[in-house]
Scaffold this motif. Structure first.
Motif, PDB file in Angstrom:
ATOM      1  N   PRO A  35     -12.834  -0.403  -0.910  1.00 17.27           N
ATOM      2  CA  PRO A  35     -11.737  -1.242  -0.316  1.00 17.27           C
ATOM      3  C   PRO A  35     -11.627  -0.839   1.326  1.00 17.27           C
ATOM      4  CG  PRO A  35     -10.857   0.534  -1.673  1.00 17.27           C
ATOM      5  CD  PRO A  35     -12.135   0.613  -1.723  1.00 17.27           C
ATOM      6  N   ASN A  36     -11.204  -1.844   2.332  1.00  9.55           N
ATOM      7  CA  ASN A  36     -11.107  -1.431   3.564  1.00  9.55           C
ATOM      8  C   ASN A  36     -12.056  -0.734   4.281  1.00  9.55           C
ATOM      9  OD1 ASN A  36      -9.335  -1.983   5.815  1.00  9.55           O
ATOM     10  ND2 ASN A  36      -8.054  -0.034   5.266  1.00  9.55           N
ATOM     11  N   HIS A  88       1.058  -1.259   0.213  1.00  6.77           N
ATOM     12  CA  HIS A  88       0.012   0.007   0.091  1.00  6.77           C
ATOM     13  C   HIS A  88       0.795   1.168  -0.045  1.00  6.77           C
ATOM     14  CE1 HIS A  88      -3.370  -2.740   1.189  1.00  6.77           C
ATOM     15  NE2 HIS A  88      -4.133  -1.724   0.792  1.00  6.77           N
ATOM     16  N   GLN A 133      -0.377  -5.558   5.579  1.00  7.37           N
ATOM     17  CA  GLN A 133      -1.372  -4.634   4.944  1.00  7.37           C
ATOM     18  C   GLN A 133      -2.266  -4.381   6.221  1.00  7.37           C
ATOM     19  OE1 GLN A 133      -0.073  -3.780   1.954  1.00  7.37           O
ATOM     20  NE2 GLN A 133       1.516  -5.413   2.380  1.00  7.37           N
ATOM     21  N   ALA A 136      -7.051   0.608  -2.571  1.00  2.00           N
ATOM     22  CA  ALA A 136      -6.318  -0.483  -3.261  1.00  2.00           C
ATOM     23  C   ALA A 136      -5.110  -0.205  -3.656  1.00  2.00           C
ATOM     24  CB  ALA A 136      -7.189  -1.063  -4.467  1.00  2.00           C
ATOM     25  N   PRO A 137      -4.019  -1.078  -3.608  1.00  2.00           N
ATOM     26  CA  PRO A 137      -2.628  -0.685  -4.055  1.00  2.00           C
ATOM     27  C   PRO A 137      -2.651  -0.712  -5.525  1.00  2.00           C
ATOM     28  CG  PRO A 137      -2.880  -3.015  -2.863  1.00  2.00           C
ATOM     29  CD  PRO A 137      -4.242  -2.377  -2.875  1.00  2.00           C
ATOM     30  N   ASP A 138      -3.071   0.074  -6.117  1.00  2.00           N
ATOM     31  CA  ASP A 138      -3.234  -0.113  -7.761  1.00  2.00           C
ATOM     32  C   ASP A 138      -2.663   1.255  -8.241  1.00  2.00           C
ATOM     33  OD1 ASP A 138      -4.432   0.237 -10.412  1.00  2.00           O
ATOM     34  OD2 ASP A 138      -5.012  -1.835 -10.195  1.00  2.00           O
ATOM     35  N   ARG A 152       0.393  -3.141  -8.318  1.00  2.00           N
ATOM     36  CA  ARG A 152      -0.956  -3.447  -8.680  1.00  2.00           C
ATOM     37  C   ARG A 152      -1.124  -4.612  -7.435  1.00  2.00           C
ATOM     38  NH1 ARG A 152      -0.772  -6.851 -14.205  1.00  2.00           N
ATOM     39  NH2 ARG A 152       1.174  -8.003 -13.906  1.00  2.00           N
ATOM     40  N   PRO A 153      -2.554  -4.682  -7.309  1.00  2.00           N
ATOM     41  CA  PRO A 153      -3.082  -5.586  -6.261  1.00  2.00           C
ATOM     42  C   PRO A 153      -2.383  -7.095  -6.397  1.00  2.00           C
ATOM     43  CG  PRO A 153      -4.983  -4.407  -6.836  1.00  2.00           C
ATOM     44  CD  PRO A 153      -3.620  -3.975  -7.761  1.00  2.00           C
ATOM     45  N   GLY A 154      -1.800  -7.708  -5.589  1.00  2.00           N
ATOM     46  CA  GLY A 154      -1.272  -9.070  -5.717  1.00  2.00           C
ATOM     47  C   GLY A 154       0.209  -9.143  -6.455  1.00  2.00           C
ATOM     48  N   GLU A 204     -13.813   1.588  -9.858  1.00  2.00           N
ATOM     49  CA  GLU A 204     -12.603   1.154  -9.205  1.00  2.00           C
ATOM     50  C   GLU A 204     -12.050   2.578  -8.906  1.00  2.00           C
ATOM     51  OE1 GLU A 204     -10.304  -1.434 -11.863  1.00  2.00           O
ATOM     52  OE2 GLU A 204     -11.074  -3.342 -10.677  1.00  2.00           O
TER      53      GLU A 204
END
Length: 516
Positions: free
Chosen positions: A297-298, A128, A188, A212-214, A169-171, A497
């Protein structure tokens, strides 16, 4: 007991026509732009103002591509196994000749970023935090330019090294990389995990866990109220500079002429008041709305962001942010509570009236789920007496229904199978005679279309299907013959998104071009 035989009606919709310069029409965007230019064509070639932010190499790559956009680019000769008449490809004539716009690449506003700063930020152990700091490198430079410089910019080109695409990006898999310590640990975190001594840290740092970490989503959200942007990978602009051990480019790309068409289309759309083409022969007074839902998210309350994408006959769109709330009622069902439903449609109708002087005659609401009674009554209450509100569900299918041409060949694009007066399958992908090919990896699957509700008279299912066919041809982020989904739902996930990002929460109404 014998059941009565049921006859299914099969029909075909002709390819929708698009309007270009001099009110000329043709089904293919490339043909129309090549022959007539955009439908809002200026009398003389117009200069556009472009800003570029990236590494020194990235800026150099973009300038070189920009110079090439001003020249003709031919499609490569066919390979040994390819047909000679590859009608889905087209030579690019040059951006001024096709779009009526130009630029001086030596006068681009440039903001150079240190590659090592990007590298170090992307290696921070908390994903993140890593993504947020990489995004800030780009957004902060652009915002500083707008604060300190008088020269306006029509569009920013964000040129990103491949490491951003791989790590931000996520993942993202960063196994084996020498990660660096940041302000937070590797975990996270949720908000409840943050340090109790909050005054010892920057409170704005907490926001990194709300998004989101994107990289793509966060950059678009960060620029949403500032300027349109175009994100480009260095490997797209200069594939010859990035080769594997065998000497081949590390990415397989479309031919340069196709890349030029797509890049030029995006630049035109994001810098001009009207899009490059619009649907021809559209019924007057029609407005299309696609509903968007995306989980925040979250969010401790499991709330959902809702929005509406409005598209008019000229094809351009506006995105309206609705209220956040507990709109998710089942795994794949989202329903607005009446006040939120009415407020969202009020925003759409108010903007339509501002643009056209009167409310629409027909308001089609496209969604991927159904509408419950309370929600639908709120939609109807928002619409004036003369506006018919129609709810349409559009669902993708995964192969449960197949139709073949002559037993073995892909079905024609535009084929429909009517089940009754409210339900039909529609093949928006398939064999296109004008291209003499089917562009797709497998047997085409149809959309399942259902006309769910109507405030007044129910429209004919054929009218609904013809409209959806037209809406598959107004993707201004590329210059393709068609998409498989209508624009009302094609970008729903992308728009949702972006809107769930914390920095996007003040964007109540923005042009669609800011999101793509």
């Amino acid at each position: 007991m014998e059941l009565p035989e049921r006859t299914l009606q099969i029909l075909h919709f002709h390819e929708p026509q698009l309007e270009f310069g001099f009110k000329q029409a043709t089904p293919h965007p490339k043909d129309g732009l090549f022959l007539y230019g955009p439908h809002g064509k200026n009398r003389k070639v117009r200069d556009i103002r472009i800003g570029v932010v990236g590494t020194n190499d990235g800026i150099k790559f973009f300038k070189a591509w920009a110079a090439d956009l001003k020249k003709p680019i031919e499609v490569p000769p066919p390979g040994k196994t390819e047909k000679k008449d590859r009608l889905h490809l087209a030579n690019f004539p040059g951006i001024a000749e096709a779009f009526g716009i130009t630029f001086n690449e030596d006068e681009f506003a440039t903001c150079s970023l240190d590659r090592k700063a990007i590298e170090d930020a992307s290696l921070i152990v908390n994903l993140h935090e890593a993504v947020k700091k990489v995004v800030q490198l780009y957004v902060t430079r652009i915002r500083k330019y707008h604060e300190n410089e008088e020269r306006a910019i029509d569009v920013w080109a964000l040129v990103v090294p491949e490491l951003i695409f791989e790590r931000c990006r996520p993942g993202a898999k960063r196994t084996g990389l020498p990660t660096l310590r940041g302000d937070f640990g590797k975990k996270q975190r949720q908000r409840s995990d943050l340090p109790l001594l909050g005054d010892l840290i920057d409170h704005t740092a907490e926001d990194i866990f709300d998004d989101a970490p994107d990289f793509h989503r966060q950059v678009k959200a960060g620029l949403l109220t500032l300027t349109p942007s175009q994100i480009l990978r260095e490997t797209t602009l200069a594939p010859h500079e990035f080769k594997n051990s065998a000497g081949y480019p590390i990415r397989r790309l479309q031919d340069r002429a196709t890349v030029a068409w797509n890049l030029a289309t995006g630049l035109y759309y994001k810098t001009q008041p009207a899009p490059p083409w619009k649907l021809a022969d559209v019924r007057p007074g029609v407005c299309y709305v696609g509903l968007v839902y995306k989980n925040l998210p979250n969010d401790p309350n499991d709330h959902v962001c809702c929005a509406a994408q409005m598209f008019l006959s000229e094809g351009d769109g506006v995105v309206f942010r609705g209220a956040n709330g507990p709109w998710k009622t089942a795994d794949y069902e989202y329903h607005l509570q009446p006040p939120a439903a009415k407020d969202l449609i009020d925003k759409v109708l108010s903007t339509y009236k501002d643009k056209n002087g009167s409310p629409p005659k027909e308001l089609f609401i496209h969604g991927q789920t159904s509408f419950n009674d309370d929600e639908w009554r709120a939609f109807e209450a928002a619409a004036p007496r003369g506006t018919n509100v129609v709810g349409v569900r559009i669902k993708s299918t995964r192969g449960e229904t197949k139709l073949f041409r002559d037993g073995d060949y892909p079905v024609l694009r535009g084929t429909a199978m009517l089940l009754d007066d409210r339900n039909a399958y529609l093949w928006t992908t398939g064999y296109a005679p004008q291209l003499d090919t089917y562009i797709g990896p497998e047997t085409p699957n149809p959309l399942f279309i259902t006309v769910l509700r109507s405030k007044k008279e129910m429209p004919a299912i054929k009218t609904v299907l013809a409209d959806i066919m037209g809406l598959t041809k107004i993707n201004y982020n590329s210059c393709n013959f068609n998409d498989g989904l209508p624009v009302t739902v094609r970008f729903a996930n992308m728009v949702g998104e972006v809107l769930t990002m914390r920095s996007a929460r003040d964007a109540e109404r923005q042009p669609f071009k800011f999101y793509i």
